[in-house]
Scaffold this active site. Structure first.
Site, PDB file in Angstrom:
ATOM      1  N   LYS A  21      17.635  -0.569   5.603  1.00 53.09           N
ATOM      2  CA  LYS A  21      17.363   0.771   6.153  1.00 53.09           C
ATOM      3  C   LYS A  21      17.445   0.835   7.682  1.00 53.09           C
ATOM      4  O   LYS A  21      17.788   1.881   8.232  1.00 53.09           O
ATOM      5  CB  LYS A  21      15.982   1.254   5.702  1.00 53.09           C
ATOM      6  CG  LYS A  21      15.905   1.670   4.239  1.00 53.09           C
ATOM      7  CD  LYS A  21      14.541   2.264   3.930  1.00 53.09           C
ATOM      8  CE  LYS A  21      14.408   2.639   2.478  1.00 53.09           C
ATOM      9  NZ  LYS A  21      13.136   3.316   2.191  1.00 53.09           N
ATOM     10  N   ASP A  44      12.702   9.942   3.226  1.00 50.47           N
ATOM     11  CA  ASP A  44      11.451   9.375   2.712  1.00 50.47           C
ATOM     12  C   ASP A  44      10.223  10.173   3.169  1.00 50.47           C
ATOM     13  O   ASP A  44       9.367  10.533   2.356  1.00 50.47           O
ATOM     14  CB  ASP A  44      11.288   7.915   3.168  1.00 50.47           C
ATOM     15  CG  ASP A  44      12.173   6.956   2.382  1.00 50.47           C
ATOM     16  OD1 ASP A  44      12.477   7.256   1.214  1.00 50.47           O
ATOM     17  OD2 ASP A  44      12.542   5.916   2.936  1.00 50.47           O
TER      18      ASP A  44
HETATM   19  P1  NAP Z   1       6.758  -3.176   4.789  1.00 52.52           P
HETATM   20  O1  NAP Z   1       7.617  -2.596   5.862  1.00 52.52           O
HETATM   21  O2  NAP Z   1       6.961  -4.582   4.369  1.00 52.52           O
HETATM   22  O3  NAP Z   1       5.216  -2.998   5.255  1.00 52.52           O
HETATM   23  C1  NAP Z   1       4.181  -3.434   4.446  1.00 52.52           C
HETATM   24  C2  NAP Z   1       2.821  -3.090   5.101  1.00 52.52           C
HETATM   25  O4  NAP Z   1       1.812  -3.442   4.158  1.00 52.52           O
HETATM   26  C3  NAP Z   1       2.536  -3.865   6.382  1.00 52.52           C
HETATM   27  O5  NAP Z   1       1.834  -3.044   7.255  1.00 52.52           O
HETATM   28  C4  NAP Z   1       1.666  -5.026   5.887  1.00 52.52           C
HETATM   29  O6  NAP Z   1       0.713  -5.468   6.843  1.00 52.52           O
HETATM   30  C5  NAP Z   1       0.912  -4.359   4.762  1.00 52.52           C
HETATM   31  N1  NAP Z   1       0.505  -5.363   3.754  1.00 52.52           N
HETATM   32  C6  NAP Z   1       1.316  -6.154   3.016  1.00 52.52           C
HETATM   33  N2  NAP Z   1       0.588  -6.920   2.196  1.00 52.52           N
HETATM   34  C7  NAP Z   1      -0.720  -6.632   2.452  1.00 52.52           C
HETATM   35  C8  NAP Z   1      -1.948  -7.117   1.937  1.00 52.52           C
HETATM   36  N3  NAP Z   1      -1.988  -8.054   0.980  1.00 52.52           N
HETATM   37  N4  NAP Z   1      -3.103  -6.584   2.409  1.00 52.52           N
HETATM   38  C9  NAP Z   1      -3.071  -5.624   3.360  1.00 52.52           C
HETATM   39  N5  NAP Z   1      -1.938  -5.135   3.902  1.00 52.52           N
HETATM   40  C10 NAP Z   1      -0.767  -5.631   3.451  1.00 52.52           C
HETATM   41  O7  NAP Z   1       6.870  -2.324   3.456  1.00 52.52           O
HETATM   42  P2  NAP Z   1       7.227  -0.749   3.320  1.00 52.52           P
HETATM   43  O8  NAP Z   1       8.692  -0.578   3.223  1.00 52.52           O
HETATM   44  O9  NAP Z   1       6.477  -0.024   4.378  1.00 52.52           O
HETATM   45  O10 NAP Z   1       6.646  -0.415   1.866  1.00 52.52           O
HETATM   46  C11 NAP Z   1       5.269  -0.453   1.569  1.00 52.52           C
HETATM   47  C12 NAP Z   1       5.043  -0.023   0.132  1.00 52.52           C
HETATM   48  O11 NAP Z   1       5.295   1.381   0.038  1.00 52.52           O
HETATM   49  C13 NAP Z   1       6.028  -0.673  -0.848  1.00 52.52           C
HETATM   50  O12 NAP Z   1       5.445  -1.776  -1.468  1.00 52.52           O
HETATM   51  C14 NAP Z   1       6.355   0.398  -1.861  1.00 52.52           C
HETATM   52  O13 NAP Z   1       5.605   0.194  -3.041  1.00 52.52           O
HETATM   53  C15 NAP Z   1       5.877   1.669  -1.203  1.00 52.52           C
HETATM   54  N6  NAP Z   1       6.976   2.617  -1.012  1.00 52.52           N
HETATM   55  C16 NAP Z   1       7.038   3.679  -1.838  1.00 52.52           C
HETATM   56  C17 NAP Z   1       8.014   4.640  -1.671  1.00 52.52           C
HETATM   57  C18 NAP Z   1       8.054   5.829  -2.595  1.00 52.52           C
HETATM   58  O14 NAP Z   1       9.074   6.504  -2.654  1.00 52.52           O
HETATM   59  N7  NAP Z   1       6.957   6.132  -3.276  1.00 52.52           N
HETATM   60  C19 NAP Z   1       8.963   4.502  -0.639  1.00 52.52           C
HETATM   61  C20 NAP Z   1       8.878   3.383   0.208  1.00 52.52           C
HETATM   62  C21 NAP Z   1       7.889   2.448   0.009  1.00 52.52           C
HETATM   63  P3  NAP Z   1       1.095  -6.506   8.032  1.00 52.52           P
HETATM   64  O15 NAP Z   1       1.690  -5.649   9.119  1.00 52.52           O
HETATM   65  O16 NAP Z   1      -0.196  -7.100   8.392  1.00 52.52           O
HETATM   66  O17 NAP Z   1       2.078  -7.483   7.436  1.00 52.52           O
END
Ligand code: NAP
Length: 299
Positions: free
Chosen positions: A83, A119
């Protein structure tokens, strides 16, 4: 595409020399649900179009983007991990996608590749249409500071959310994101806190909307303790989870059991697709058909 039923495995797909092609670039893409809703929508409107998931490795991304032009694709969705990396290969990026720093939809406009991000707007649509909530003037807390948090926060700030608190495991990332939101939309107060129970206890008072934008609770770790213990939520708060697999996460189930309003993550997935569909086709998307196909696919 005549005869497709909008179910998980549409039958009688007639692909001809005139069929227009869309799809998704990601790695992995085997988990992608978007093909179900887009193919069902094309069939419903009788459009001679098809949506195909392509696994594209990072080192092949530039060539894959060039192929949108050379193969005359209508456009594609872009997902993890491309992305952000895709931006330099595009001819134009919308101001909203530039603010988010990521593109999830590319439209081929006569050889000119335009990048969008649907998004954040998809989350807003879900919030408005499925939860009946207008975020204007709201205080929002987001758990997480990654790509999804950024897209949702920029969209919320742009439509007048009053305050956004980023609660993240890594405080530095929350600070960076709060700083970016404050610069992009100065009227929105942006704060950063560490994701810690003692801090959350103090900072959850007055929050109208809580959003889990971390993967906590996602399949297969469905029993993982939620990012926030739902007993800490103030009454009247709306609890949203961006995780859609499972549809009702432990965070949402326990919040619902406390009589709190909840919003599941499939709505954001649905509406980012609805908006991409409308960009590619110029037609109003058959939202109910897309929702049914998505629900069917998600089981
Ligand atoms: P990302 O860029 O990898 O960011 C993940 C975030 O979650 C980071 O801030 C990370 O914290 C935090 N995190 C990860 N594991 C954690 C844990 N065990 N405890 C506390 N915080 C934790 O991922 P993303 O692309 O933002 O996506 C996040 C989630 O959103 C995905 O897993 C997905 O399920 C969901 N999502 C849904 C949609 C939808 O259409 N509904 C679209 C996009 C994403 P740190 O900064 O400390 O590493």
């Amino acid at each position: 595409m005549a005869g497709s039923s909008g179910t998980k495995f549409p039958g009688n797909i007639a692909i001809s020399g005139a069929t227009r092609v869309t799809g998704i670039f990601g790695d992995p893409v085997a988990h992608s649900w978007s093909s179900y809703m887009h193919n069902a929508a094309f069939a419903e409107l009788g459009l001679d179009m098809v949506y195909v998931p392509w696994r594209v490795r990072a080192e092949d991304l530039e060539n894959a983007v060039e192929a949108i032009r050379s193969l005359n694709l209508v456009g594609v969705n872009v997902t993890i991990p491309h992305k952000v990396a895709v931006l330099p290969y595009l001819d134009e990026v919308t101001p909203q996608a530039r603010l988010i720093g990521a593109v999830n939809t590319i439209h081929n406009q006569d050889g000119r590749l335009v990048g969008y991000n649907t998004d954040g707007a998809g989350f807003l649509e879900s919030l408005r249409r499925e939860a009946g909530v207008d975020p204007k003037g709201a205080t929002v807390m987001l758990a997480g500071a990654g790509g999804a948090a950024r897209a949702v926060a920029m969209a919320l700030a742009a439509v007048g959310a009053r305050r956004i608190v980023f609660a993240n495991r890594t405080l530095e990332r929350a600070r960076d994101l709060a700083g970016a939101v404050a610069v992009a939309v100065p009227s929105c107060e942006a704060h950063a806190i560490v994701l810690d129970e003692a801090v959350l206890r103090q900072r959850l008072a007055g929050v109208d909307i809580f959003i889990n934008a971390s993967p906590v609770g996602m399949h297969p770790a469905v029993d993982q303790p939620p990012v926030v213990e739902p007993a800490l939520f103030p009454p009247g708060i709306l609890v949203c989870d961006l995780v859609y697999n499972p549809l009702e996460t432990r965070l949402l189930r326990e919040s619902r059991e406390r009589d709190l309003k909840i919003l599941t993550g499939d709505g954001m997935l649905l509406y980012q697709g609805v908006l991409a569909f409308e960009i590619w086709t110029g037609r109003q998307a058959p939202v109910d058909i897309m929702r049914a196909a998505l629900k069917d696919a998600l089981g």
